[in-house]
Design an enzyme around this catalytic site. Structure first.
Site, PDB file in Angstrom:
ATOM      1  N   SER A  26      40.760  44.419  42.589  1.00  0.00           N
ATOM      2  CA  SER A  26      40.729  44.424  44.057  1.00  0.00           C
ATOM      3  C   SER A  26      41.918  43.681  44.660  1.00  0.00           C
ATOM      4  CB  SER A  26      39.420  43.800  44.551  1.00  0.00           C
ATOM      5  OG  SER A  26      38.354  44.673  44.231  1.00  0.00           O
ATOM      6  N   GLU A  29      44.834  43.884  43.922  1.00  0.00           N
ATOM      7  CA  GLU A  29      45.981  44.796  44.018  1.00  0.00           C
ATOM      8  C   GLU A  29      45.783  45.885  45.086  1.00  0.00           C
ATOM      9  OE1 GLU A  29      44.795  43.806  40.788  1.00  0.00           O
ATOM     10  OE2 GLU A  29      46.424  42.340  40.928  1.00  0.00           O
ATOM     11  N   HIS A  79      37.101  32.150  42.073  1.00  0.00           N
ATOM     12  CA  HIS A  79      37.992  33.313  42.042  1.00  0.00           C
ATOM     13  C   HIS A  79      37.593  34.348  43.092  1.00  0.00           C
ATOM     14  CE1 HIS A  79      41.174  34.955  39.394  1.00  0.00           C
ATOM     15  NE2 HIS A  79      40.808  36.093  39.943  1.00  0.00           N
TER      16      HIS A  79
HETATM   17  C1  DLZ Z   1      40.087  38.497  37.819  1.00  0.00           C
HETATM   18  C2  DLZ Z   1      39.039  39.252  38.554  1.00  0.00           C
HETATM   19  C3  DLZ Z   1      37.724  38.764  38.621  1.00  0.00           C
HETATM   20  C4  DLZ Z   1      37.293  37.495  37.969  1.00  0.00           C
HETATM   21  N1  DLZ Z   1      36.762  39.441  39.249  1.00  0.00           N
HETATM   22  C5  DLZ Z   1      37.068  40.621  39.863  1.00  0.00           C
HETATM   23  C6  DLZ Z   1      36.071  41.370  40.538  1.00  0.00           C
HETATM   24  O1  DLZ Z   1      34.880  41.020  40.590  1.00  0.00           O
HETATM   25  N2  DLZ Z   1      36.447  42.524  41.141  1.00  0.00           N
HETATM   26  C7  DLZ Z   1      37.755  42.970  41.120  1.00  0.00           C
HETATM   27  O2  DLZ Z   1      38.034  44.030  41.715  1.00  0.00           O
HETATM   28  N3  DLZ Z   1      38.699  42.293  40.474  1.00  0.00           N
HETATM   29  C8  DLZ Z   1      38.402  41.140  39.836  1.00  0.00           C
HETATM   30  N4  DLZ Z   1      39.364  40.441  39.174  1.00  0.00           N
HETATM   31  C9  DLZ Z   1      40.730  41.023  39.044  1.00  0.00           C
HETATM   32  C10 DLZ Z   1      41.637  40.709  40.244  1.00  0.00           C
HETATM   33  O3  DLZ Z   1      41.292  41.513  41.368  1.00  0.00           O
HETATM   34  C11 DLZ Z   1      43.118  41.022  39.876  1.00  0.00           C
HETATM   35  O4  DLZ Z   1      43.210  42.321  39.362  1.00  0.00           O
HETATM   36  C12 DLZ Z   1      43.681  40.047  38.884  1.00  0.00           C
HETATM   37  O5  DLZ Z   1      43.520  38.715  39.339  1.00  0.00           O
HETATM   38  C13 DLZ Z   1      45.178  40.316  38.629  1.00  0.00           C
HETATM   39  O6  DLZ Z   1      45.928  40.145  39.837  1.00  0.00           O
END
Ligand code: DLZ
Length: 164
Positions: free
Chosen positions: A63, A65, A95
């Site tokens: 998300s 990105e 986070h």
């Molecule tokens: C790292 C991460 C975490 C812990 N949780 C989610 C989530 O629940 N939903 C989501 O879409 N993305 C998550 N990410 C990934 C981050 O959005 C991102 O892709 C990374 O931090 C790399 O920039």
């Protein structure tokens, strides 16, 4: 009456999407949820007259990105609106808060920078159950709602541009 769930909307209140073009950015994190939301969004756009070839779909890793994916659409394509679709589920660390804040701020900035509807289709839930309920479950589908919002915002923009 206040609108609580756009998935239960009056079909006649939505303008035709026949001549509209959409970009959809889907986060791959929690893909069982985001893909269900995207499916709902695409079906809703088509139900309202959008041609399949006028819907461009791209994926980003998570998300966080979504904002940059949306910016790429705004810079390199001629879409009329962009839907950002993601699902962030609260874990044990902060986070969650940082990602939600980043996407909220990023989406707002894209709307303003490009004068383009960039729709916030981000589920921010405390657990997976809440997310599933909102991705085609008992509380509707936030992807459908993002699609309706996009259509309505394009129509509003066009109306005002035409001096109506
Ligand atoms: C790292 C991460 C975490 C812990 N949780 C989610 C989530 O629940 N939903 C989501 O879409 N993305 C998550 N990410 C990934 C981050 O959005 C991102 O892709 C990374 O931090 C790399 O920039």
């Amino acid at each position: 009456m206040a609108t609580r769930n756009l998935s239960d909307y009056d079909i006649n209140s939505v303008p035709s999407a026949e001549k509209m073009k959409f970009g959809i950015v889907i986060a791959e994190w929690n893909y069982h949820i985001t893909s269900a939301m995207a499916k709902g969004a695409i079906e809703t756009l088509i139900k309202h007259g959008c041609k399949e070839e006028n819907i461009r779909v791209k994926h980003v890793p998570g998300s966080f990105e979504l904002t940059l994916g949306g910016q790429f659409f705004a810079e390199y394509t001629d879409v009329d609106a962009i839907l950002l679709i993601g699902s962030v589920i609260k874990g044990e660390t902060p986070h969650f808060d940082y990602i939600c804040q980043g996407v909220t701020q990023g989406a707002t900035e894209l709307n303003m920078k490009y004068n383009l509807p960039v729709i916030f289709g981000l589920l921010t839930t405390l657990n997976e159950k809440q997310a599933l309920e909102r991705a085609g479950g008992k509380l509707g589908n936030k992807g459908d709602e993002a699609a309706i919002t996009a259509i309505k915002m394009i129509a509003l923009q066009q109306e005002l541009e035409e001096g109506k």
